[in-house]
Design an enzyme around this catalytic site. Structure first.
Site, mmCIF file in Angstrom:
data_model
loop_
_atom_site.group_PDB
_atom_site.id
_atom_site.type_symbol
_atom_site.label_atom_id
_atom_site.label_comp_id
_atom_site.label_asym_id
_atom_site.label_seq_id
_atom_site.Cartn_x
_atom_site.Cartn_y
_atom_site.Cartn_z
ATOM 1 N N ILE A 26 41.690 62.652 34.483
ATOM 2 C CA ILE A 26 41.827 61.551 35.427
ATOM 3 C C ILE A 26 43.311 61.513 35.749
ATOM 4 C CG2 ILE A 26 41.588 59.070 35.790
ATOM 5 C CD1 ILE A 26 39.122 59.167 33.982
ATOM 6 N N TYR A 42 39.044 53.746 27.864
ATOM 7 C CA TYR A 42 40.391 54.159 28.277
ATOM 8 C C TYR A 42 41.364 53.807 27.156
ATOM 9 C CZ TYR A 42 44.570 54.494 31.332
ATOM 10 O OH TYR A 42 45.785 54.816 31.891
ATOM 11 N N THR A 63 45.206 51.953 36.736
ATOM 12 C CA THR A 63 46.635 51.665 36.610
ATOM 13 C C THR A 63 47.390 52.134 37.845
ATOM 14 O OG1 THR A 63 46.473 51.939 34.217
ATOM 15 C CG2 THR A 63 48.677 52.007 35.176
ATOM 16 N N LYS A 120 38.791 58.336 28.475
ATOM 17 C CA LYS A 120 40.020 58.797 29.105
ATOM 18 C C LYS A 120 41.101 58.706 28.041
ATOM 19 C CE LYS A 120 43.475 57.873 32.669
ATOM 20 N NZ LYS A 120 43.936 56.984 33.762
ATOM 21 N N ARG A 131 50.599 51.267 26.847
ATOM 22 C CA ARG A 131 50.508 50.102 27.723
ATOM 23 C C ARG A 131 49.828 48.911 27.057
ATOM 24 N NH1 ARG A 131 51.445 50.538 33.296
ATOM 25 N NH2 ARG A 131 51.874 52.643 34.035
ATOM 26 N N TYR A 133 47.579 42.930 25.244
ATOM 27 C CA TYR A 133 48.267 41.688 24.872
ATOM 28 C C TYR A 133 47.574 40.964 23.721
ATOM 29 C CZ TYR A 133 50.994 37.460 24.874
ATOM 30 O OH TYR A 133 51.791 36.435 24.480
#
Length: 296
Positions: A207, A137, A48, A165, A142, A111
């Site tokens: 991270i 992740y 990202t 993560k 997001r 999405y």
């Protein structure tokens, strides 16, 4: 027990651009060398923070290949290989494995999202495609989708799924996951303001966005945790709280790229739809860097 891909602080590294918008590999090399010289434990490329969602496929692959070759095993390289299109995620994962990456970082499908059964099917297909260790992740702010502890437990059984993560901020979920998975799923913090509490539960490190501007300090913070020196680590976590907060005053990576620029790095412009931070936020970022004593 699965050996973690790395322990400590992995930098979610920015992607610097030239004035013409192409990737600036000369500056990228300087940034990578600076990170390694200042103790960073892993380079996380095309995440990202690296504006992966705005890179063309050819650019994305070139960045992974370049990073693996340039780092040359000095520290582990974790390549961003996630997608909401499973076949494309598989293609990127195979490519990263061929380039010599040490792991792939694979975000939950965004999405289109999916069910928990869909997450298991998606990640099983990715993990089956090569021997590359996969770091899941979880960043629901997001993507709009998150794992349950039961799903993470099922995925932890796959030999190629190395860890998670964790950027949900949901410590109840993390505690339940750690209790279920034990040493079969390594967990890294995906939030710089939560490094110490997550590592106190058994996390392997972070991270980190903060590492871009404070690589030595972020490494030292994680080392204090790994050495069970939690009172010192807690003081350090709080010491950098204002800087961490400033680095997220607008959507990542807008503030951290401005912070790198203020420290003298040739970061280049952000790619649309990301734009420069406001003057107010730029001043805030500058003050936070100065207060934390950050230097290039």
């Amino acid at each position: 027990m699965k050996k973690p891909v790395f322990t400590g602080a992995g930098v979610a590294i920015i992607t610097p651009f030239q004035a013409d918008g192409t990737v600036n590999y000369t500056e990228f090399a300087r940034i990578v060398d600076h990170q390694i010289a200042h103790g960073t434990d892993a380079i996380v490329i095309c995440g990202t923070t690296g504006e992966a969602s705005a890179l063309h496929d050819e650019e994305h692959r070139q960045a992974i290949a370049w990073c693996c070759e340039y780092v040359n095993h000095r520290v582990p390289v974790v390549a961003g290989v996630g997608s909401n299109h499973t076949d494309y995620a598989i293609s990127l994962t195979k490519f990263a494995a061929e380039c010599g990456a040490d792991a792939g970082l694979s975000v939950t499908p965004y999405y289109n999202k999916t069910t928990q059964r869909g997450l298991i099917a998606h990640y099983t297909a990715i993990a089956d495609c090569s021997d590359l260790p996969i770091i899941l992740y979880d960043v629901p702010s997001r993507t709009g989708v998150s794992f349950t502890a039961d799903t993470l437990y099922e995925l932890s059984k796959h030999p190629n799924i190395n860890g998670l993560k964790a950027a949900s901020g949901n410590f109840t979920l993390l505690a339940e996951t750690m209790a279920k998975c034990g040493d079969e799923l390594n967990i890294w913090s995906g939030n710089d303001d939560q490094i110490v509490p997550l590592m106190a539960l058994g996390g392997k490190g972070v991270i980190s966005v903060l590492s871009n501007v404070a690589p030595r300090e972020t490494h030292e913070l994680t080392q204090l945790c790994l050495e069970n020196r939690y009172p010192e680590a807690a003081r350090m976590q709080l010491q950098y709280h204002d800087l961490i907060d400033a680095l997220f005053c607008e959507v990542n990576p807008i503030p951290v790229k401005k912070a790198m620029e203020l420290l003298g790095w040739n970061t280049g412009a952000l790619r649309l739809p990301l734009v420069e931070p406001s003057e107010e936020h730029t001043s805030r970022i500058r003050r936070a860097l100065e207060a934390a004593g950050c230097k290039r």
